[in-house]
Scaffold this motif. Sequence first.
Motif, PDB file in Angstrom:
ATOM      1  N   VAL A 591       0.842  -1.200   0.000  1.00 15.42           N
ATOM      2  CA  VAL A 591       0.000   0.000   0.000  1.00 15.42           C
ATOM      3  C   VAL A 591       0.875   1.247   0.000  1.00 15.42           C
ATOM      4  O   VAL A 591       0.596   2.233  -0.707  1.00 15.42           O
ATOM      5  N   GLY A 592       1.949   1.206   0.791  1.00 11.45           N
ATOM      6  CA  GLY A 592       2.896   2.318   0.766  1.00 11.45           C
ATOM      7  C   GLY A 592       3.460   2.535  -0.625  1.00 11.45           C
ATOM      8  O   GLY A 592       3.686   3.677  -1.055  1.00 11.45           O
ATOM      9  N   ALA A 593       3.674   1.443  -1.356  1.00 11.05           N
ATOM     10  CA  ALA A 593       4.191   1.543  -2.722  1.00 11.05           C
ATOM     11  C   ALA A 593       3.167   2.183  -3.659  1.00 11.05           C
ATOM     12  O   ALA A 593       3.533   2.852  -4.633  1.00 11.05           O
ATOM     13  N   VAL A 594       1.876   1.980  -3.382  1.00  5.85           N
ATOM     14  CA  VAL A 594       0.833   2.681  -4.154  1.00  5.85           C
ATOM     15  C   VAL A 594       0.967   4.187  -3.939  1.00  5.85           C
ATOM     16  O   VAL A 594       0.948   4.984  -4.889  1.00  5.85           O
ATOM     17  N   HIS A 595       1.111   4.588  -2.683  1.00  7.56           N
ATOM     18  CA  HIS A 595       1.291   6.010  -2.392  1.00  7.56           C
ATOM     19  C   HIS A 595       2.581   6.540  -3.005  1.00  7.56           C
ATOM     20  O   HIS A 595       2.639   7.688  -3.465  1.00  7.56           O
ATOM     21  N   PHE A 596       3.612   5.703  -3.008  1.00  8.84           N
ATOM     22  CA  PHE A 596       4.867   6.128  -3.630  1.00  8.84           C
ATOM     23  C   PHE A 596       4.692   6.316  -5.129  1.00  8.84           C
ATOM     24  O   PHE A 596       5.277   7.233  -5.723  1.00  8.84           O
ATOM     25  N   ALA A 597       3.882   5.450  -5.757  1.00  8.13           N
ATOM     26  CA  ALA A 597       3.595   5.615  -7.185  1.00  8.13           C
ATOM     27  C   ALA A 597       2.957   6.985  -7.434  1.00  8.13           C
ATOM     28  O   ALA A 597       3.308   7.691  -8.387  1.00  8.13           O
ATOM     29  N   LYS A 598       2.020   7.377  -6.558  1.00 10.51           N
ATOM     30  CA  LYS A 598       1.389   8.700  -6.688  1.00 10.51           C
ATOM     31  C   LYS A 598       2.416   9.811  -6.473  1.00 10.51           C
ATOM     32  O   LYS A 598       2.412  10.835  -7.181  1.00 10.51           O
ATOM     33  N   TYR A 599       3.300   9.625  -5.506  1.00 10.88           N
ATOM     34  CA  TYR A 599       4.361  10.606  -5.232  1.00 10.88           C
ATOM     35  C   TYR A 599       5.251  10.797  -6.464  1.00 10.88           C
ATOM     36  O   TYR A 599       5.536  11.927  -6.871  1.00 10.88           O
ATOM     37  N   VAL A 600       5.661   9.695  -7.085  1.00  9.21           N
ATOM     38  CA  VAL A 600       6.534   9.783  -8.262  1.00  9.21           C
ATOM     39  C   VAL A 600       5.799  10.451  -9.420  1.00  9.21           C
ATOM     40  O   VAL A 600       6.368  11.275 -10.149  1.00  9.21           O
ATOM     41  N   LEU A 601       4.532  10.111  -9.574  1.00  8.79           N
ATOM     42  CA  LEU A 601       3.730  10.724 -10.633  1.00  8.79           C
ATOM     43  C   LEU A 601       3.651  12.235 -10.436  1.00  8.79           C
ATOM     44  O   LEU A 601       3.802  13.018 -11.378  1.00  8.79           O
ATOM     45  N   GLU A 602       3.444  12.647  -9.192  1.00  6.24           N
ATOM     46  CA  GLU A 602       3.352  14.077  -8.899  1.00  6.24           C
ATOM     47  C   GLU A 602       4.693  14.769  -9.097  1.00  6.24           C
ATOM     48  O   GLU A 602       4.763  15.893  -9.614  1.00  6.24           O
ATOM     49  N   MET A 603       5.797  14.110  -8.695  1.00  6.49           N
ATOM     50  CA  MET A 603       7.122  14.697  -8.895  1.00  6.49           C
ATOM     51  C   MET A 603       7.426  14.859 -10.379  1.00  6.49           C
ATOM     52  O   MET A 603       8.007  15.852 -10.808  1.00  6.49           O
ATOM     53  N   ASN A 604       7.019  13.879 -11.177  1.00  3.50           N
ATOM     54  CA  ASN A 604       7.224  13.970 -12.628  1.00  3.50           C
ATOM     55  C   ASN A 604       6.420  15.124 -13.217  1.00  3.50           C
ATOM     56  O   ASN A 604       6.895  15.853 -14.089  1.00  3.50           O
ATOM     57  N   ASP A 605       5.182  15.275 -12.745  1.00  2.00           N
ATOM     58  CA  ASP A 605       4.352  16.384 -13.219  1.00  2.00           C
ATOM     59  C   ASP A 605       4.988  17.725 -12.865  1.00  2.00           C
ATOM     60  O   ASP A 605       4.967  18.665 -13.662  1.00  2.00           O
ATOM     61  N   ALA A 606       5.570  17.799 -11.665  1.00  2.00           N
ATOM     62  CA  ALA A 606       6.213  19.046 -11.241  1.00  2.00           C
ATOM     63  C   ALA A 606       7.419  19.363 -12.116  1.00  2.00           C
ATOM     64  O   ALA A 606       7.661  20.510 -12.492  1.00  2.00           O
ATOM     65  N   LYS A 607       8.179  18.317 -12.475  1.00  2.00           N
ATOM     66  CA  LYS A 607       9.336  18.530 -13.358  1.00  2.00           C
ATOM     67  C   LYS A 607       8.887  19.025 -14.721  1.00  2.00           C
ATOM     68  O   LYS A 607       9.490  19.910 -15.316  1.00  2.00           O
ATOM     69  N   ASP A 608       7.808  18.420 -15.237  1.00  4.35           N
ATOM     70  CA  ASP A 608       7.305  18.839 -16.543  1.00  4.35           C
ATOM     71  C   ASP A 608       6.826  20.283 -16.500  1.00  4.35           C
ATOM     72  O   ASP A 608       7.012  21.064 -17.439  1.00  4.35           O
ATOM     73  N   THR A 609       6.202  20.649 -15.378  1.00  7.40           N
ATOM     74  CA  THR A 609       5.638  21.995 -15.260  1.00  7.40           C
ATOM     75  C   THR A 609       6.732  23.051 -15.109  1.00  7.40           C
ATOM     76  O   THR A 609       6.689  24.116 -15.735  1.00  7.40           O
ATOM     77  N   HIS A 610       7.742  22.724 -14.280  1.00 10.70           N
ATOM     78  CA  HIS A 610       8.757  23.723 -13.951  1.00 10.70           C
ATOM     79  C   HIS A 610      10.061  23.535 -14.728  1.00 10.70           C
ATOM     80  O   HIS A 610      10.991  24.330 -14.565  1.00 10.70           O
ATOM     81  N   GLY A 611      10.118  22.455 -15.518  1.00 14.21           N
ATOM     82  CA  GLY A 611      11.300  22.244 -16.333  1.00 14.21           C
ATOM     83  C   GLY A 611      12.539  21.878 -15.579  1.00 14.21           C
ATOM     84  O   GLY A 611      13.655  22.209 -15.965  1.00 14.21           O
ATOM     85  N   ARG A 612      12.362  21.181 -14.463  1.00 15.99           N
ATOM     86  CA  ARG A 612      13.543  20.760 -13.690  1.00 15.99           C
ATOM     87  C   ARG A 612      13.265  19.435 -12.998  1.00 15.99           C
ATOM     88  O   ARG A 612      12.156  18.957 -12.974  1.00 15.99           O
TER      89      ARG A 612
END
Length: 612
Positions: A591-612
């Motif tokens: 279950v923690g890994a499910v939350h981690f999947a969401k965390y990674v998805l959000e971090m990737n979105d942030a990189k795409d948005t801010h270019g870093r």
Amino acid sequence: MQSLDACIARAGAGEPVYITDFRALLAALPDDSAFDLTISVARLDGGVRNYPVRLPLDSRLGGAAREMVREYFLAEVYNILSSLGGVLTFHCPGHADEGKAYRSHFYDAFGVALPTSQRQGYGKCLNVLERMMAALPGGEAQRFSCTVSDAPAPAESEIAAPVPAFGVAEVFRRAAGGLDGKALLGIDIGGTDIKLVLALDGRIACCKEFDWYPAGMGTVEEFVEPLFILLDLLAWKGRAVRDGDDELSDILAASLGREAGVEEMKVALFRARDARGVCGFRYDAVGLCFPDVVIGNKIVGGETLKTRGMRDRWRDEYDREFAKLTHLDDVIRRFVTADGAVGIINDGSMAAFTAGVEAAVTAPESVADGVFAHTLGTELGSGWVTETGVFPDIPLEVYNFIIDLGSWPERAHQPDDVRSVNNFNTRLPGTLQKYTSQSGVFRLAFKLLQDKRPDIIDAFMEKGFVVRRDDGLFIPTAPRDMRKPFLEYIMEMAEQSGDPLLGRIFREIGVALAVTGREVDRILRPAARRRILFGRLVKRPGCFEEMRRGVLGYDPEADLAVADDSIALTPLMRELGASREYSIAQFAQAVGAVHFAKYVLEMNDAKDTHGR
């Protein structure tokens, strides 16, 4: 030197000599019989750390004492390199000759000049470090080195760690929220099983447990085949749930049971394809914890029990074979959407992340200093999320810590012998692998019961948990792997009988955990003081309470917490806790890994948005 003689006597009598106690003994030596050496570490992720050690002058030592002191020094270096990593300098003002002698001993014992495939024992941690150096951003393949200086050690410096604008508690909170519309898969890979949780729209759609024995696998293809089948199977299950396809769910049902093996899963997949054609379902993100060193999503360790079969088979070609596993994240991407994400971290790091996410729901202040966690199962996993919300790029292989310089008679047994204190991977004696994991339970059971309760030992043999061969006592792993049922048998007996001798097994494990805590504090210096424990060894309250007694008896200031049903605070974890079929003890990490999947998805979105 009477106290050192007493340590030698204890070791010869089969008693532990813990590194923390031995260090304190040497620290009290007078100046005329000892010198100070500082191990200065230039960390791979930046910063400098210094570790002073006091050592007796060789001229004052007899043979056995000299060997114990040298073994202690090697253990100090080994524990630092196994957990923190880095490049070393030995600083010995006024004692350069002694420093050079210790470096020479270190070079010989660690095989610094040897090829990777020829390093044994201590040297295996150098293999991990060199793979790390190549995997770090901007890194390149290079050899480990160590120098000696008669100058004082440099001042310590810490890395300038990134600080999230919204704080570590918010990092955890965001990982648990916004799950609607998402198909997320969490995978917990262990040494005896793989556990998966599929979450659709913020609800658990499926849990799957699959037993395996990776240490017996000789190729990466053999190693990853079950994982890919499981990824495919859960994707079909995701389609069935999304489409409300009861017929497809019926086709898959038997293969999702705990007892279903590879062949049964293959049959289910064949039937699903025959009935529905192409699956078409893709995950938005996959979060996976892997029992090895992971740097930047890449598996770079390669020296654990899980890959022993590959090391034995490929030998000089092992690095080339293991490299196929390093980029597992890239291969898994075919199971996710075009803008999806795959995140891989160490299993101990996942435990820390899981604990942090749950705690942040109701007590965000409790994670302000980050989270430090251990998993107690096949081995000892360790995880750390810092107060800045970062997973440090360090080996963190705490299970390799050498904590016991004694127990000499138990060194005579080969590593797979149930009585041995020798590490399965390195053959080094005294590592945590044989003190705080299931192997520690097995070893201590025989150590404590052999003479006083031979009837219990006889029961172990009669039930097939242990078999006697000409070369020792062993736990079968084929045709049935007996490790999990053997552990469960001992824990149930200890909890239900109330026998103090059986309770002592877990108290001794607690003492080893207390020593571990002090070594973690000395080397890694986490701001988080509490240690949160996950895994099979802590799922029975009676056994955990015995462990706690052992911990507090050695270190009254230790702070332990077990990841039981009380951690179920996020909606997904509460749903798991309410299940009649599955338990938090089984699937918390997944279950923690499910939350981690969401965390990674959000971090990737942030990189795409801010270019870093």
